[in-house]
Design a protein around this motif. Structure first.
Motif: not given
Length: 299
Positions: A183-197, A244-258
């Motif tokens: 899928g295109d970037l985060l699109e395959p992950l944008q499901k309710e069960e993945n929020k904060g995962r 723009a779209d990564s934060k909602e998928l991360l845990t409270e202590n999560g990070f984005f690295a690029c």
């Protein structure tokens, strides 16, 4: 350049040492950056031996069928086809990864991104990360291979790239620790069960500005997959979307690295501020270039 030529019907007896010397000189004349190394890698690949074998058996003659095959490899390399595509393999994090023209050749600088993620991912056995734009799977496979407690989701828009990543996961015996999604970037992950995962989202996106493409080495510009190199714009489009779209998928202590390109750190930090990310880290590679940005969800 030696007078002897490596051509069909050649009656010269070519030893390993003589062949390496001739190939090194030939590649140098073709402006190949690492002529000796490339000659050694191609010949050891053809013979199915380690490179040290070439030195121990310096005076060993090659068979005619070996010379024929080697001529073909030399011709392709002189045309600037990357060595990794000719051998079908590239080492990354000390591990052999299969590669093809459908994926980028893994680079040493990307190892900094993997090392940074390993240091920051929690020790929790339930920790899950996502590798966005996985390509050969070098990042995702390395992470679960080096940290046995992790599980990962590898995402790529290319079916061919995803198949290569799966092959590498099997070959390196970590397939059970990874899920592969197309899928295109985060699109395959944008499901309710993945929020904060996710404990982390990691990506080496296409970041080369379109204006810089003509200056790339021929090996990169002509042979590596274009859509894995550039966004056909300013090189920042994928960061805009991911930040723009990564934060909602991360845990409270999560990070984005690029991984980032040269002189892109300030632009990525500005995008992070615009999207209200917390703490920002910028890491430099061995050449002193700002190469990795880490954004934390929390301040």
């Amino acid at each position: 350049m030696t007078k002897n030529k490596l051509h069909a019907g050649d009656t010269k007896v070519w030893t390993i040492g003589a062949l390496l010397k001739w190939t090194q000189e030939y590649f140098a004349a073709k402006a190949i950056d690492s002529p000796r190394l490339d000659a050694e890698v191609l010949l050891s690949h053809l013979l199915g031996k380690e490179r040290i074998y070439l030195y121990v058996h310096f005076d060993e003659p090659l068979q005619e069928n070996e010379l024929v095959q080697f001529r073909g490899l030399v011709k392709k390399r002189a045309a600037r086809i990357p060595v990794a595509y000719l051998t079908g393999q590239k080492e990354f994090m000390g591990m052999p990864f299969k590669v093809s023209e459908h994926v980028l050749v893994p680079r040493p600088e990307t190892e900094l991104l993997v090392e940074a993620a390993i240091e920051r991912l929690p020790g929790d056995s339930e920790a899950v990360f996502a590798d966005i734009g996985t390509g050969s799977g070098a990042i995702a496979v390395s992470l679960v291979k080096l940290r046995k407690n992790l599980r990962g989701v590898a995402v790529d828009i290319s079916a061919e790239a995803l198949a290569m990543a799966q092959k590498n996961a099997v070959l390196l015996k970590v397939a059970d620790s990874l899920e592969f999604l197309q899928g295109d970037l985060l699109e395959p992950l944008q499901k309710e069960e993945n929020k904060g995962r996710l404990a982390a989202i990691i990506s080496n996106p296409p970041y080369i500005p379109l204006a810089d493409m003509p200056a790339l080495a021929p090996e990169v510009r002509a042979y590596e997959p274009r859509r894995a190199l550039t966004d056909d714009a300013d090189g920042l489009n994928f960061y805009r979307r991911l930040l723009a779209d990564s934060k909602e998928l991360l845990t409270e202590n999560g990070f984005f690295a690029c991984e980032i390109g040269i002189n892109q750190a300030s632009d990525v930090k500005a995008l992070a501020q615009k999207n209200t990310w917390g703490k920002v880290e910028v890491l430099r590679d061995l050449a002193g270039i700002e190469r990795v940005v880490i954004l934390w969800k929390r301040k």
